[in-house]
Design a protein around this motif. Structure first.
Motif, mmCIF file in Angstrom:
data_model
loop_
_atom_site.group_PDB
_atom_site.id
_atom_site.type_symbol
_atom_site.label_atom_id
_atom_site.label_comp_id
_atom_site.label_asym_id
_atom_site.label_seq_id
_atom_site.Cartn_x
_atom_site.Cartn_y
_atom_site.Cartn_z
ATOM 1 N N THR A 259 0.848 -1.188 0.000
ATOM 2 C CA THR A 259 0.000 0.000 0.000
ATOM 3 C C THR A 259 0.885 1.240 0.000
ATOM 4 N N PRO A 260 0.816 2.076 -1.039
ATOM 5 C CA PRO A 260 1.645 3.282 -1.065
ATOM 6 C C PRO A 260 1.334 4.191 0.121
ATOM 7 N N ARG A 261 2.374 4.888 0.584
ATOM 8 C CA ARG A 261 2.214 5.817 1.708
ATOM 9 C C ARG A 261 2.418 7.244 1.219
ATOM 10 N N GLU A 262 1.506 8.123 1.585
ATOM 11 C CA GLU A 262 1.638 9.526 1.217
ATOM 12 C C GLU A 262 2.780 10.168 2.012
ATOM 13 N N PRO A 263 3.471 11.128 1.431
ATOM 14 C CA PRO A 263 4.639 11.715 2.110
ATOM 15 C C PRO A 263 4.245 12.599 3.283
ATOM 16 N N GLY A 264 5.034 12.473 4.349
ATOM 17 C CA GLY A 264 4.898 13.381 5.471
ATOM 18 C C GLY A 264 5.807 14.590 5.298
ATOM 19 N N PRO A 265 5.935 15.422 6.320
ATOM 20 C CA PRO A 265 6.826 16.589 6.225
ATOM 21 C C PRO A 265 8.250 16.178 5.842
ATOM 22 N N GLY A 266 8.803 16.855 4.860
ATOM 23 C CA GLY A 266 10.172 16.598 4.432
ATOM 24 C C GLY A 266 10.347 15.379 3.553
ATOM 25 N N GLU A 267 9.261 14.696 3.182
ATOM 26 C CA GLU A 267 9.345 13.476 2.386
ATOM 27 C C GLU A 267 8.809 13.687 0.973
ATOM 28 N N ILE A 268 9.177 12.767 0.090
ATOM 29 C CA ILE A 268 8.586 12.709 -1.240
ATOM 30 C C ILE A 268 8.171 11.274 -1.543
ATOM 31 N N LYS A 269 7.121 11.141 -2.348
ATOM 32 C CA LYS A 269 6.728 9.825 -2.858
ATOM 33 C C LYS A 269 7.210 9.729 -4.296
ATOM 34 N N VAL A 270 7.857 8.611 -4.608
ATOM 35 C CA VAL A 270 8.466 8.436 -5.921
ATOM 36 C C VAL A 270 7.896 7.191 -6.584
ATOM 37 N N GLU A 271 7.473 7.345 -7.845
ATOM 38 C CA GLU A 271 7.136 6.200 -8.674
ATOM 39 C C GLU A 271 8.444 5.648 -9.236
ATOM 40 N N VAL A 272 8.838 4.478 -8.773
ATOM 41 C CA VAL A 272 10.124 3.902 -9.177
ATOM 42 C C VAL A 272 9.988 3.312 -10.579
ATOM 43 N N LYS A 273 10.890 3.711 -11.455
ATOM 44 C CA LYS A 273 10.859 3.239 -12.836
ATOM 45 C C LYS A 273 11.907 2.162 -13.119
ATOM 46 N N ALA A 274 13.036 2.213 -12.425
ATOM 47 C CA ALA A 274 14.110 1.252 -12.718
ATOM 48 C C ALA A 274 15.046 1.142 -11.531
ATOM 49 N N SER A 275 15.727 -0.011 -11.480
ATOM 50 C CA SER A 275 16.804 -0.249 -10.526
ATOM 51 C C SER A 275 17.888 -1.018 -11.270
ATOM 52 N N SER A 276 18.976 -1.333 -10.580
ATOM 53 C CA SER A 276 20.021 -2.181 -11.160
ATOM 54 C C SER A 276 20.655 -2.999 -10.047
ATOM 55 N N LEU A 277 21.289 -4.096 -10.427
ATOM 56 C CA LEU A 277 21.847 -5.025 -9.442
ATOM 57 C C LEU A 277 23.304 -4.703 -9.147
ATOM 58 N N ASN A 278 23.650 -4.786 -7.874
ATOM 59 C CA ASN A 278 25.022 -4.631 -7.416
ATOM 60 C C ASN A 278 25.397 -5.844 -6.568
ATOM 61 N N PHE A 279 26.690 -6.052 -6.385
ATOM 62 C CA PHE A 279 27.110 -7.178 -5.536
ATOM 63 C C PHE A 279 26.564 -7.009 -4.126
#
Length: 335
Positions: A21-41
């Motif tokens: 369930t997405p959470r709305e941002p509180g003070p000082g926060e942002i909500k981000v729709e994540v589009k991509a990630s990448s793998l690291n060791f």
């Protein structure tokens, strides 16, 4: 919204997709729709249990996406901005400290294997204007690690020699950055096909470490006895002896990875005879990331991407990483 969680104690079969369930941002926060990630060791170490994490942790330290909502008091970002995560959200500038190296996404807190995240605005920078989401998502860990090794912790000059090991994300970024500032690059790999691809990226000297196991001597030969001014060391205990042999007098071995083990013998006499140093590097600060982003934009640097996987196939993406057949970064398409 979909996400992938890791059941303790870890293992690729313990990566469980599900709804959040997405959470709305509180003070000082942002909500981000994540589009991509990448793998690291580092991510692999978390999901396989090498680095213990909380039961139900959402993995992945890299994330790029679009701001969907902003909380009260946020002035640095607006809805619609393209943003990139910080590996160390508490390390603003200066040198590393224990406190500054906390809060790593996907490890200390939930990460980016999720279609949406809500975090402090200070956990993000802007994205490079010249990159898409998948390309940008390769920068936060691997790109920044290479940046710090090549640009921040050494004083390389055009014409200096840089040795990179293998064809993973950090090594390829280091090759690209070294060529960007006019350094000469030697690349090692066990694959002649990969060596040919590294040559196409700008490596002028190539060593197959299977056919030339004492490749430190080969580096000295290729450089006319000078050695490598910087060795980007990703192997760890199994390769550090050859790295000491290869490094130049007053040179630096940037110790970044432990692919061959976490401890081993170091030829200390040769190291101090050369007045060389081994410098441990773990990613970098927010100030480093901002400098890297400016350089990526100014020079039109494009990350090398090996493959793309959907979020639901995250375990398969890690199996591909585990096979060590990849060349460059493995990306996860999320949004």
């Amino acid at each position: 919204m979909r996400a992938v969680r890791l059941k303790a104690p870890g293992g690729l079969d313990q990566l469980i997709p599900g709804d959040i369930t997405p959470r709305e941002p509180g003070p000082g926060e942002i909500k981000v729709e994540v589009k991509a990630s990448s793998l690291n060791f580092h991510d692999y170490a978390v999901v396989t249990g090498m680095i213990p994490s909380e039961d139900g942790r959402i993995p992945l330290s890299d994330g790029a996406g679009i701001v969907a909502a902003v909380g009260e008091g946020v002035s640095d970002f607006a809805v619609g901005d393209r943003v990139l995560s910080y590996f160390f959200p508490h390390w603003l500038d200066g040198g590393p400290t224990r406190a500054r190296l906390g809060g790593v996404p996907g490890d200390n807190v939930d990460g980016f294997a999720s279609q949406t995240v809500t975090k402090p605005a200070g956990a993000f920078s802007r994205m490079p204007a010249n990159l898409d989401f998948a390309e940008a998502a390769t920068l936060g860990c691997a790109g920044l690690t290479a940046w710090r090794a090549v640009m921040e912790e050494t004083h390389l000059k055009p014409g200096d020699w840089v040795l990179v090991q293998g064809s993973g994300g950090v090594s390829i970024f280091a090759l690209q950055l070294a060529r960007m500032i006019g350094c000469r690059v030697i690349a090692t790999s066990s694959s002649d096909d990969k060596l040919a691809r590294l040559e196409a990226l700008g490596a002028e000297a190539l060593i197959n470490y299977k056919s030339t196991p004492k490749w430190g001597n080969k580096v000295l030969e290729l450089t006319g006895g000078h050695g490598a001014d910087l060795v980007v060391e990703v192997g760890g205990s199994g390769t550090v002896g050859q790295s000491v042999r290869a490094v130049a007098f007053d040179g630096c071995i940037s110790m970044i990875g432990v692919l061959t083990g976490i401890s081993g013998e170091v030829p200390t006499a040769e190291l101090f005879q050369k007045n060389a140093r081994i410098h441990g590097i773990t990613v970098g600060s927010q100030q480093h990331q901002e400098a890297m982003i400016r350089a990526v934009e100014t020079n039109g640097l494009k990350p090398v991407i090996d493959s793309h996987y959907p979020l639901e196939d995250l375990a398969e993406a890690f199996r591909h990483q585990e096979s060590q057949q990849h060349f460059g970064k493995i990306c996860v398409d999320i949004g």
